[in-house]
Motif scaffolding. Structure first.
Motif, PDB file in Angstrom:
ATOM      1  N   PHE A   1       0.846  -1.187   0.000  1.00 42.44           N
ATOM      2  CA  PHE A   1       0.000   0.000   0.000  1.00 42.44           C
ATOM      3  C   PHE A   1       0.887   1.244   0.000  1.00 42.44           C
TER       4      PHE A   1
ATOM      5  N   GLU B   1      -5.834   5.886   3.661  1.00 42.63           N
ATOM      6  CA  GLU B   1      -5.808   4.720   2.784  1.00 42.63           C
ATOM      7  C   GLU B   1      -6.787   3.629   3.221  1.00 42.63           C
ATOM      8  N   GLU B   2      -7.238   3.712   4.492  1.00 41.10           N
ATOM      9  CA  GLU B   2      -8.154   2.692   4.991  1.00 41.10           C
ATOM     10  C   GLU B   2      -9.608   3.026   4.643  1.00 41.10           C
ATOM     11  N   LEU B   3      -9.847   4.155   3.965  1.00 37.78           N
ATOM     12  CA  LEU B   3     -11.217   4.534   3.607  1.00 37.78           C
ATOM     13  C   LEU B   3     -11.841   3.493   2.675  1.00 37.78           C
ATOM     14  N   ASN B   4     -13.168   3.446   2.700  1.00 35.23           N
ATOM     15  CA  ASN B   4     -13.865   2.530   1.784  1.00 35.23           C
ATOM     16  C   ASN B   4     -13.739   3.033   0.353  1.00 35.23           C
ATOM     17  N   GLY B   5     -13.561   2.106  -0.566  1.00 35.20           N
ATOM     18  CA  GLY B   5     -13.426   2.479  -1.972  1.00 35.20           C
ATOM     19  C   GLY B   5     -11.976   2.491  -2.419  1.00 35.20           C
ATOM     20  N   ILE B   6     -11.069   2.154  -1.498  1.00 30.07           N
ATOM     21  CA  ILE B   6      -9.662   2.050  -1.872  1.00 30.07           C
ATOM     22  C   ILE B   6      -9.274   0.572  -1.829  1.00 30.07           C
ATOM     23  N   TYR B   7      -8.863   0.076  -2.966  1.00 29.48           N
ATOM     24  CA  TYR B   7      -8.577  -1.353  -3.108  1.00 29.48           C
ATOM     25  C   TYR B   7      -7.109  -1.566  -3.451  1.00 29.48           C
ATOM     26  N   SER B   8      -6.584  -2.705  -3.067  1.00 29.85           N
ATOM     27  CA  SER B   8      -5.338  -3.154  -3.686  1.00 29.85           C
ATOM     28  C   SER B   8      -5.735  -3.674  -5.066  1.00 29.85           C
TER      29      SER B   8
ATOM     30  N   GLU C   1      -7.115  -7.129  -4.751  1.00 28.28           N
ATOM     31  CA  GLU C   1      -8.510  -7.259  -4.318  1.00 28.28           C
ATOM     32  C   GLU C   1      -9.464  -6.916  -5.460  1.00 28.28           C
TER      33      GLU C   1
ATOM     34  N   ILE D   1     -11.497 -11.889   1.232  1.00 31.35           N
ATOM     35  CA  ILE D   1     -11.763 -12.689   0.027  1.00 31.35           C
ATOM     36  C   ILE D   1     -10.944 -13.971   0.094  1.00 31.35           C
TER      37      ILE D   1
ATOM     38  N   CYS E   1      -5.128 -10.458  -0.924  1.00 31.45           N
ATOM     39  CA  CYS E   1      -5.940  -9.357  -1.473  1.00 31.45           C
ATOM     40  C   CYS E   1      -5.929  -8.075  -0.654  1.00 31.45           C
ATOM     41  N   GLY E   2      -5.706  -8.154   0.636  1.00 33.23           N
ATOM     42  CA  GLY E   2      -5.651  -6.918   1.428  1.00 33.23           C
ATOM     43  C   GLY E   2      -7.008  -6.306   1.736  1.00 33.23           C
ATOM     44  N   ALA E   3      -8.102  -7.006   1.417  1.00 30.01           N
ATOM     45  CA  ALA E   3      -9.434  -6.474   1.732  1.00 30.01           C
ATOM     46  C   ALA E   3      -9.632  -6.377   3.239  1.00 30.01           C
TER      47      ALA E   3
ATOM     48  N   ARG F   1      -7.711  -5.461   5.586  1.00 34.40           N
ATOM     49  CA  ARG F   1      -6.742  -4.668   6.339  1.00 34.40           C
ATOM     50  C   ARG F   1      -7.416  -3.882   7.461  1.00 34.40           C
TER      51      ARG F   1
ATOM     52  N   LEU G   1      -6.496  -1.247  11.020  1.00 37.85           N
ATOM     53  CA  LEU G   1      -5.477  -0.376  11.595  1.00 37.85           C
ATOM     54  C   LEU G   1      -5.223  -0.816  13.030  1.00 37.85           C
TER      55      LEU G   1
ATOM     56  N   ASN H   1     -12.754   2.380  12.514  1.00 32.87           N
ATOM     57  CA  ASN H   1     -12.365   2.090  11.138  1.00 32.87           C
ATOM     58  C   ASN H   1     -12.905   0.727  10.705  1.00 32.87           C
TER      59      ASN H   1
ATOM     60  N   ARG I   1     -15.508  -0.017   7.711  1.00 36.04           N
ATOM     61  CA  ARG I   1     -15.161  -0.886   6.580  1.00 36.04           C
ATOM     62  C   ARG I   1     -16.169  -2.033   6.432  1.00 36.04           C
TER      63      ARG I   1
ATOM     64  N   PHE J   1     -19.239  -1.217   4.139  1.00 34.46           N
ATOM     65  CA  PHE J   1     -19.047  -0.769   2.748  1.00 34.46           C
ATOM     66  C   PHE J   1     -20.037  -1.366   1.759  1.00 34.46           C
TER      67      PHE J   1
END
Lengths: 471, 281
Positions: free
Chosen positions: A247, A253-260, A263, B217, B223-225, B227, B229, B253, B257, B260
């Motif tokens: 990342f 960056e932890e906000l919704n709508g931000i993907y790797s 993903e 996933i 995938c990092g979905a 994640r 903090l 947080n 998430r 979403f």
């Protein structure tokens, strides 16, 4: 036909779906050659005495030989020739960076006014023809009583499995996900590699006798030592792929709508989120999506976004056009489809609304300084150049770190300073007896074909080890 | 493969499933989870393992019906199978002799805290368990928890069993009124409960472990979905967790998430239920 005449033939460009049509569907972009086009293109090969193209191919396909068969109209023979060394020709014909390999060293292409023979397109043609009209029987050597376990069903593992199976070994693939294919399944989109075509090549492996165990995470369900000591495998090949996504490590960056990228692409490819009426895994859609990064994965992500309905799909890259690592063809296709490229831009923070959804990204402009350790000119921020761009989603495609599951659960395996497995370049041998490794888990993120090349070398070394017992 | 061997309705749309999973049952340790798919077009959902039986080669999971996937699961009967089941995933809960350990289970989090309490007791800890539910009828596994703990305290919202209130009321009483020296707290349940427990124990710096349940996933770090903090650093719950230090977790947080895909989940569920009713009618 003499060489002079051959060199006069114009290169046959593969026809594609028009950009304005394909940017809203997930169907494959190029249509493929017709038989006539393939024969004409095959005529451009001058059958060099020393075929540099073979040296340029990580899996050593006998390129002049298969092209000659196409020219003669023996398309099934051509496919069979390719399959002698490559188990996944329909895949490689589509996703290999031929311009950096076989086609880069093609003698025809070295001349000033004649482009290289379209080797990749011809490989694809032969493979597709065979899928449609043929049923090649693959020779399998007499069965041996030795077993090999392959950890990870991606390009490296599939190649090892295919080659060892042909040699007569009993091969089992252990795959963590519910489908094999690795990055070919979860990463590369349908419009570049239709899953039906991939599944067909995977099925050939299974029909040959490769055992496939999905939903088995080696390092969790079993570990490598158990495969060797309790499950009776004489050797283990580790090909678990690239690993965990990197990342940006910037605020928001932890906000919704931000993907790797992993993903985003996994949702769409492996889980088929683009087909909402039939599949359950959700994916959002909006107007503006920005992908950070400029490699092949970034191109896959941004072109996928466009097809999902993000009309304004952009690439933000902190370096300039010249430093992009994506294949030229991918960049060209993306631009044709309407992807906007913005260079020398670095994100500083993401901004969200009260629902924790991303709404904007603050960036700064960059300029290029002196070359860094990668040899590329280092981007440096321009003071006072900050600006805010409104976005509905962002995809981070800046690479991966090593996945710790196998390395940390396998005592005796030497790792490099980044945590990747140390393996001999020519054999895939690791520091642990009986254990071989190849692909991204050794090299870090690279290409499908390099992983396949590593698999090929490892298969030879595994055979030698199991035959002689000498490590 | 992955056949349902036993199924029990525990009320409130919560079902307990015993599933045949020889490889997983043999390896699973307290705190680990599985990922399942109900059918070939389904999504992958992570669920913590409540129990594993090495002899029967089964694992036990508890699932509350909340959306389409969990509804499809609830429709499966004994003898039917899941499409996919993978595990055991995640790092197991740290089990060792700490002294006095308080194990807190909220709602069906109790099912997850049960093997942890059992293992902590076996390790020689004094285990005080606090289990909570809205009312007596919804209280899970009280008897099992009694055998797994030195002492079980109950909280119900309506006061129909144990203390009237929530699990943090009982915990506060242990810390401040009874002045019990607590060496470690492990809390599993709704995010809001784990947050409240962590806030409370932070006052006295009692090390608190929570089990996080973000969207996932693959579940193998790819995938990092998932994640989260933790101490302001990005961690992947699937490979770094699911257990984390509750005093460092950014629970807000996590809650954000988890929300979403609420809209998509609702649409999918409504659409599915409409088709389901048409079919049954």
């Amino acid at each position: 036909m003499d060489t002079k005449e051959r060199l006069k033939i114009k290169k046959h460009v593969m026809q594609c779906q028009p950009p304005e049509v394909r940017s809203s569907n997930f169907k494959e972009v190029p249509y493929g050659y017709t038989a006539e086009e393939a024969v004409e293109e095959a005529k451009r090969c001058i059958q060099c005495k020393r075929p540099y193209c073979i040296e340029g191919c990580p899996v050593y396909i006998n390129i002049p030989a298969f092209i000659k068969l196409i020219e003669e109209g023996d398309f099934l023979g051509a496919a069979k020739k390719i399959k002698e060394t490559n188990s996944l020709p329909a895949v490689c014909g589509r996703v290999c960076p031929q311009e950096d390999q076989c086609e880069k060293v093609c003698t025809v292409g070295k001349r000033k006014d004649t482009p290289s023979v379209a080797i990749g397109n011809l490989e694809r043609f032969a493979a597709d023809y065979e899928a449609k009209y043929g049923d090649i029987h693959i020779e399998i050597n007499q069965k041996k009583d030795k077993k090999v376990a392959v950890v990870g069903g991606g390009p490296a593992g599939l190649t090892v499995a295919g080659d060892l199976c042909k040699m007569g070994y009993q091969v089992s693939i252990y795959e963590a996900l519910h489908e094999i294919g690795g990055v070919l399944m979860y990463g590369i989109p349908e419009f570049r590699l239709p899953k039906e075509i991939l599944s067909r090549e995977l099925k050939v492996l299974e029909d040959m006798g490769v055992n496939v165990f999905t939903n088995e995470v080696i390092g969790k369900t079993f570990n490598v030592d158990e495969l060797l000591n309790e499950r009776g495998y004489g050797a283990v090949f580790i090909g678990t792929g690239a690993g965990t996504p990197k990342f940006l490590n910037i605020p928001g960056e932890e906000l919704n709508g931000i993907y790797s990228a992993n993903e985003f692409l996994t949702r769409v490819n492996l889980m088929r989120a683009y087909n909402k009426s039939e599949y359950d895994t959700p994916i959002k859609c909006g107007k503006t999506l920005v992908v950070f990064g400029a490699g092949n994965t970034a191109m896959d992500a941004v072109r996928t976004a466009l097809r999902l309905g993000y009309q304004d799909s952009r690439i933000f890259y902190r370096r300039s056009r010249n430093e992009m690592t994506a294949r030229i063809e991918e960049v060209y296709h993306a631009e044709e489809e309407g992807v906007k490229f913005e260079f020398l831009i670095n994100p500083i923070r993401f901004i969200g609304d009260e629902n924790h959804n991303v709404t904007a990204v603050e960036c700064e402009r960059m300029e290029l300084g002196e070359p860094d350790e990668s040899g590329r000119r280092r981007p440096i921020p321009v003071k006072g150049s900050e600006f805010i761009a409104k976005i509905d989603a962002a995809v981070i495609a800046i690479g991966t770190n090593v996945n710790p599951i196998v390395p940390s659960s396998t005592p005796g395996l030497n790792l490099n300073k980044w945590g990747y497995i140390t393996a001999d370049e020519n054999t895939g041998k690791t520091s642990k007896k009986g254990v071989f490794a190849g692909g991204d888990i050794v090299t870090g993120a690279a290409t499908v074909i390099l992983a396949m090349g590593a698999g090929k070398k490892a298969a030879v070394a595994i055979d030698k080890y199991l035959e002689t017992g000498i490590w | 493969m992955y056949q349902i061997i036993g199924k029990k309705n525990l009320g409130e749309g919560i079902n307990l499933y015993n599933i045949s999973a020889p490889d997983i049952a043999l390896k699973a340790l307290p705190g680990q989870f599985i990922i399942l798919r109900v059918n070939k077009n389904g999504e992958r959902i992570p669920i913590t393992i409540a129990n594993s039986d090495k002899k029967d080669k089964t694992i036990t999971i508890l699932v509350q019906t909340l959306g389409k996937t969990t509804h499809l699961l609830s429709e499966l009967n004994v003898g039917e199978s899941l499409a996919d089941l993978v595990g055991p995933l995640g790092v197991p809960t740290e089990i060792k002799k700490f002294g006095t350990v308080v194990c807190i289970g909220g709602g069906f989090g109790t099912a997850v805290i049960y093997p942890i309490a059992k293992a902590m007791k076996a390790e020689g800890n004094r285990v005080i368990s606090i289990i909570g539910a809205r009312s007596k009828e919804l209280l899970l596994m009280e008897d099992e928890m009694k055998t797994a703990s030195s002492e079980v305290l109950v909280a119900t919202n309506d006061g129909s069993c144990g203390t009237k209130g929530i699990v943090t009321d009982v915990l506060r009483n242990l810390i401040y009124d009874k002045k019990i020296q607590i060496d470690r707290v492990i809390a599993v349940g709704p995010v809001i409960m784990m947050k409240a427990v962590s806030d409370l124990t932070k006052e006295k710096s009692i090390k608190t472990i929570v089990s996080l349940n973000p969207i996932m996933i693959d579940g193998t770090g790819m995938c990092g979905a998932c994640r989260v903090l933790v101490g302001n650093k990005t961690k992947f719950a699937c490979v770094d967790g699911p257990d984390f230090d509750g005093h460092l977790v950014d629970f807000d947080n996590l809650m954000n998430r988890l929300k979403f895909y609420k809209e998509e989940e609702k649409t999918s569920y409504d659409c599915h239920m409409k088709a389901h009713h048409n079919l049954t009618a």
